[in-house]
Design a protein around this motif. Structure first.
Motif, PDB file in Angstrom:
ATOM      1  N   GLY A  87       1.112  -1.163   0.222  1.00 17.06           N
ATOM      2  CA  GLY A  87      -0.018  -0.140   0.101  1.00 17.06           C
ATOM      3  C   GLY A  87       0.856   1.114   0.084  1.00 17.06           C
ATOM      4  O   GLY A  87       1.948   1.275  -0.071  1.00 17.06           O
ATOM      5  N   LYS A  88       0.618   2.530   0.435  1.00 21.80           N
ATOM      6  CA  LYS A  88       0.787   3.187   0.272  1.00 21.80           C
ATOM      7  C   LYS A  88       1.176   3.408   1.263  1.00 21.80           C
ATOM      8  O   LYS A  88       0.451   3.615   2.221  1.00 21.80           O
ATOM      9  N   PHE A  89       2.205   4.163   2.209  1.00 24.98           N
ATOM     10  CA  PHE A  89       3.187   4.310   2.774  1.00 24.98           C
ATOM     11  C   PHE A  89       3.547   5.699   3.290  1.00 24.98           C
ATOM     12  O   PHE A  89       3.634   7.228   2.617  1.00 24.98           O
ATOM     13  N   THR A  90       2.475   5.905   4.070  1.00 24.20           N
ATOM     14  CA  THR A  90       1.835   7.733   5.070  1.00 24.20           C
ATOM     15  C   THR A  90       2.913   7.937   5.851  1.00 24.20           C
ATOM     16  O   THR A  90       3.991   7.704   6.910  1.00 24.20           O
ATOM     17  N   ARG A  91       3.014   9.230   6.171  1.00 23.72           N
ATOM     18  CA  ARG A  91       4.398   9.964   6.649  1.00 23.72           C
ATOM     19  C   ARG A  91       4.543   9.422   8.346  1.00 23.72           C
ATOM     20  O   ARG A  91       4.879  10.137   8.926  1.00 23.72           O
ATOM     21  N   SER A  92       2.970   9.169   9.360  1.00 19.33           N
ATOM     22  CA  SER A  92       2.671  10.168   9.589  1.00 19.33           C
ATOM     23  C   SER A  92       3.719   9.374  10.775  1.00 19.33           C
ATOM     24  O   SER A  92       4.624  10.043  12.097  1.00 19.33           O
ATOM     25  N   GLY A  93       4.760   8.009  10.943  1.00 20.16           N
ATOM     26  CA  GLY A  93       5.302   7.834  11.546  1.00 20.16           C
ATOM     27  C   GLY A  93       6.236   8.068  11.643  1.00 20.16           C
ATOM     28  O   GLY A  93       7.699   8.193  12.329  1.00 20.16           O
ATOM     29  N   SER A  94       7.621   8.207  10.239  1.00 22.16           N
ATOM     30  CA  SER A  94       8.489   9.315  10.328  1.00 22.16           C
ATOM     31  C   SER A  94       8.469  10.577  10.868  1.00 22.16           C
ATOM     32  O   SER A  94       9.671  11.297  11.791  1.00 22.16           O
ATOM     33  N   MET A 105      16.588   3.088  11.216  1.00 21.87           N
ATOM     34  CA  MET A 105      17.078   4.356  10.048  1.00 21.87           C
ATOM     35  C   MET A 105      16.696   5.638  10.929  1.00 21.87           C
ATOM     36  O   MET A 105      15.899   5.539  11.933  1.00 21.87           O
ATOM     37  N   TYR A 106      17.105   6.045  10.883  1.00 17.78           N
ATOM     38  CA  TYR A 106      17.915   7.680  11.578  1.00 17.78           C
ATOM     39  C   TYR A 106      17.766   8.708  10.383  1.00 17.78           C
ATOM     40  O   TYR A 106      17.954   8.734   9.285  1.00 17.78           O
ATOM     41  N   ALA A 107      16.828   9.732  11.017  1.00 20.93           N
ATOM     42  CA  ALA A 107      16.483  10.704   9.868  1.00 20.93           C
ATOM     43  C   ALA A 107      17.575  11.381   9.729  1.00 20.93           C
ATOM     44  O   ALA A 107      19.411  11.968  10.466  1.00 20.93           O
ATOM     45  N   GLU A 108      18.543  12.095   8.475  1.00 22.92           N
ATOM     46  CA  GLU A 108      19.550  12.865   7.803  1.00 22.92           C
ATOM     47  C   GLU A 108      18.650  14.774   8.045  1.00 22.92           C
ATOM     48  O   GLU A 108      18.304  15.153   6.700  1.00 22.92           O
ATOM     49  N   GLY A 109      18.938  15.065   9.515  1.00 23.55           N
ATOM     50  CA  GLY A 109      18.484  16.225   9.793  1.00 23.55           C
ATOM     51  C   GLY A 109      17.250  16.166  10.048  1.00 23.55           C
ATOM     52  O   GLY A 109      16.193  15.369  10.769  1.00 23.55           O
ATOM     53  N   SER A 110      16.218  17.673   9.553  1.00 26.50           N
ATOM     54  CA  SER A 110      15.547  17.708  10.325  1.00 26.50           C
ATOM     55  C   SER A 110      14.085  18.066   9.280  1.00 26.50           C
ATOM     56  O   SER A 110      14.359  18.355   8.701  1.00 26.50           O
ATOM     57  N   GLY A 111      12.353  18.352   9.744  1.00 30.00           N
ATOM     58  CA  GLY A 111      11.672  18.703   8.222  1.00 30.00           C
ATOM     59  C   GLY A 111      11.137  18.125   8.067  1.00 30.00           C
ATOM     60  O   GLY A 111      11.364  17.110   7.770  1.00 30.00           O
ATOM     61  N   PRO A 112      10.467  18.473   6.889  1.00 29.03           N
ATOM     62  CA  PRO A 112       9.992  17.757   5.633  1.00 29.03           C
ATOM     63  C   PRO A 112      10.518  17.222   5.037  1.00 29.03           C
ATOM     64  O   PRO A 112       9.854  16.021   5.047  1.00 29.03           O
ATOM     65  N   ARG A 113      11.548  17.781   4.749  1.00 34.07           N
ATOM     66  CA  ARG A 113      12.557  17.141   3.635  1.00 34.07           C
ATOM     67  C   ARG A 113      13.117  15.442   4.133  1.00 34.07           C
ATOM     68  O   ARG A 113      13.062  14.491   3.600  1.00 34.07           O
ATOM     69  N   ALA A 114      13.501  16.293   5.769  1.00 37.92           N
ATOM     70  CA  ALA A 114      13.824  14.457   6.104  1.00 37.92           C
ATOM     71  C   ALA A 114      13.242  13.515   6.372  1.00 37.92           C
ATOM     72  O   ALA A 114      13.577  11.997   6.526  1.00 37.92           O
ATOM     73  N   ILE A 115      11.964  13.801   7.281  1.00 39.86           N
ATOM     74  CA  ILE A 115      10.953  13.175   7.168  1.00 39.86           C
ATOM     75  C   ILE A 115      10.279  12.377   5.644  1.00 39.86           C
ATOM     76  O   ILE A 115       9.905  11.230   5.655  1.00 39.86           O
ATOM     77  N   ALA A 116      10.457  13.372   4.737  1.00 41.49           N
ATOM     78  CA  ALA A 116      10.083  11.883   3.599  1.00 41.49           C
ATOM     79  C   ALA A 116      10.897  11.437   2.933  1.00 41.49           C
ATOM     80  O   ALA A 116      10.724  10.137   2.731  1.00 41.49           O
ATOM     81  N   ALA A 117      12.082  11.466   3.715  1.00 42.12           N
ATOM     82  CA  ALA A 117      13.311  11.381   3.282  1.00 42.12           C
ATOM     83  C   ALA A 117      13.355   9.311   4.073  1.00 42.12           C
ATOM     84  O   ALA A 117      13.771   8.721   3.183  1.00 42.12           O
TER      85      ALA A 117
END
Length: 256
Positions: free
Chosen positions: A165-172, A213-225
């Motif tokens: 399915g389509k993976f939403t971003r709420s968890g990230s 898995m750790y995010a690289e940075g913060s904000g919307p772009r990091a969440i999407a990545a």
């Protein structure tokens, strides 16, 4: 389906339903007097282990876990694909204490819902996506700060085996804002416990736990990545288990 398998499934659901009714009723009178960790074990862990025991010994559905060494000592956000009820039982018993997103209407079900309400779930209104996302973000952050694992099914609903399915971003988003990693999990439970119907197949469910898995940075772009990394990892793991054909993507609408 053979007659023997049909009988196995009948007795499985008979025992599962009976144990659920008895355990939720017992929990309603005992659990309020326990601390949250003890309450979680009493209500959720013990009953989920019972459900998994019935699954193994009556339905002959076993489990093979790969990557258990990747589980961090500090609770974080768990992201898992969603194919059946089985993974809810398994993850609730494997990680403790654990909270997950559920429809708030479930909390009104006598005894079962009342018992679930004592486990600090993230209860949302699926008819109000914006409010639901805010609830996941706010309550999820509080739970993580209290040392509670938060389970998110990014697909939002059960997806048939052989599809993604389509993976939403709420968890990230929750993980990035809490400055914590996501723990990726992939499985093929739907192969033996299908999304639709009562039928079950004997076999071995594969569960793969990846490195945090750790995010690289913060904000919307990091969440999407971060969300894209998990989606790609999950698809790769599904293919490694032989769960996916060449093309297998379906969109599902969800808020969590």
């Amino acid at each position: 389906m053979s007659t023997l398998q049909a009988l196995r499934i009948f007795f499985f659901y008979l025992l599962l339903g009976t144990s659920s009714l008895l355990w939720c009723t017992l929990s309603f009178f005992i659990a309020p007097f326990l601390s949250f960790p003890a309450r979680y074990r009493f209500i959720n862990v013990y009953w989920c282990r019972c459900a998994l025991w019935l699954t193994r010994h009556i339905l002959n559905i076993q489990v093979k876990i790969t990557g258990a060494e990747h589980v961090p000592s500090q609770p974080c956000v768990i992201l898992s694909n969603h194919q059946s009820t089985w993974e809810t039982f398994f993850l609730s018993a494997y990680f403790q204490p654990l909270s997950q997103v559920l429809k708030k209407e479930l909390l009104y079900v006598p005894f079962f819902g009342w018992a679930m309400a004592m486990l600090r779930p993230i209860a949302i209104d699926r008819d109000n996506p914006k409010a639901a996302l805010k609830e996941v973000a706010a309550k999820g952050d509080r739970l993580l700060k209290d040392g509670v694992w938060v389970l998110i099914f990014p697909e939002g609903t059960r997806v048939p085996f052989g599809q993604i399915g389509k993976f939403t971003r709420s968890g990230s988003a929750l993980a990035v804002n809490a400055e914590l990693p996501v723990l990726p999990i992939a499985h093929n439970a739907g192969k033996y416990w299908p999304k639709e119907g009562w039928g079950k197949r004997a076999g071995v469910i594969e569960v793969i736990i990846g490195e945090p898995m750790y995010a690289e940075g913060s904000g919307p772009r990091a969440i999407a990545a971060l969300n894209d990394r998990y989606a790609k990892w999950n698809e790769d793991m599904q293919r490694s288990m032989g769960s996916l054909p060449v093309t297998a993507h379906v969109d599902t609408e969800s808020v969590a």
